[in-house]
Write an enzyme that holds these catalytic residues in place. Sequence first.
Site: not given
Ligand code: 6MZ
Length: 357
Positions: A18, A70, A192, A222
């Site tokens: 993860h 981003h 997300g 969450e």
């Molecule tokens: C939910 C999370 C997250 O996909 O742009 N992301 N979604 N809960 C979390 N807990 C803290 N941590 C990260 O990586 C970033 C994206 O991963 C998801 C969110 O959508 C975030 O924008 P990528 O590579």
Amino acid sequence: MNREELEWCVSVPKVELHAHLNGSVRNSTLFELARVLGDKGVIVFSDVENVIMKDDRTLHKVFKLFDLIHILTTDHSTVTRITKEVIEDFAAENVVYLELRTTPKRNDSIGMSKRSYMDAVMEGLRAVSSVDVDYSPAGLKTNTFNGSTRKKMYVRFLLSIDRRESTEAAMETVKLALEMRDLGVVGIDLSGNPIVGNWSTFLPALKFAKEQGLYITLHCGEVPNQEEIKAMIDFLPHRIGHACCFDEENWRKLKSAKIPVEICLTSNIRTETISSIDIHHFVDLYKAKHPLVLCTDDSGVFSTSLSREYNLASSSFGLGKTEMFQLAEIAIDFIFADDGVKTDLRATFEEAVKKLN
Ligand code: 6MZ
């Protein structure tokens, strides 16, 4: 943190299941990117610096930070760069199998499609130079240099659906995952901001993905949305992430369904999803021998590493080296790659245990 114990955790082979690509970017890289965009006048560098350096990482603020990350990372060459760096960082601390997840992004203004985003990710993977990378189920595709006998690492991808996306956008991601199976894409993640979007929006795409034989992992619980948690468990995903805010009934359902849980200790504490490590649900699941795996979630955003997560579990829950090693090894059972990879990983752990003893 005891140095010797942390070093031991580094030396153990580990499986990471993860990890979000854009959450795992090095701070030094973010600063460098921010400086370039600052010089171009696209952003104000000091504003970005403040956000990156701040320790406040509540769940709400974390998603604001992702929007900022981003802006810094989403062009093809930067996506390639961060992919290479993130994989090399995991390799450097003895991760032998990595399932890296990322949200394919479409940005018409720079000619980026979900496919071209993923092509940039693949280019980053192929540029990894510190280890040999096996990323293709069709056989070993590596980037071996000079015939040297370097460490080998397996990398597989999960494509994430962002909860802000529509049913159509989610479906596009699933179709892309199917298209890229030969390149090591093994499944779909739903992630997300958990207070955004509805389960029913993503269900058609997730169902289709499952029918097509893709593996599914969901960010689940969450926030305390029991109705959604129940629907997610009923869907029977192959794994879930977090599982923080379950009521008793859903907790019972999860345990009887034996769905493996990706546990992200530092992330849960930093986002205040769990108020203190002593009451973390790791303990209950571990004692019940429920399938679980320690993961980083966002090693950059939360300033952690997989070795640190193992070290934290060991010091917080009193697990000895034998238990820690077993915890690392059992994660092989929950990976989304095929049995051949599992057999090879088990051999790696057998070799390691001889050296560590
Ligand atoms: C939910 C999370 C997250 O996909 O742009 N992301 N979604 N809960 C979390 N807990 C803290 N941590 C990260 O990586 C970033 C994206 O991963 C998801 C969110 O959508 C975030 O924008 P990528 O590579």
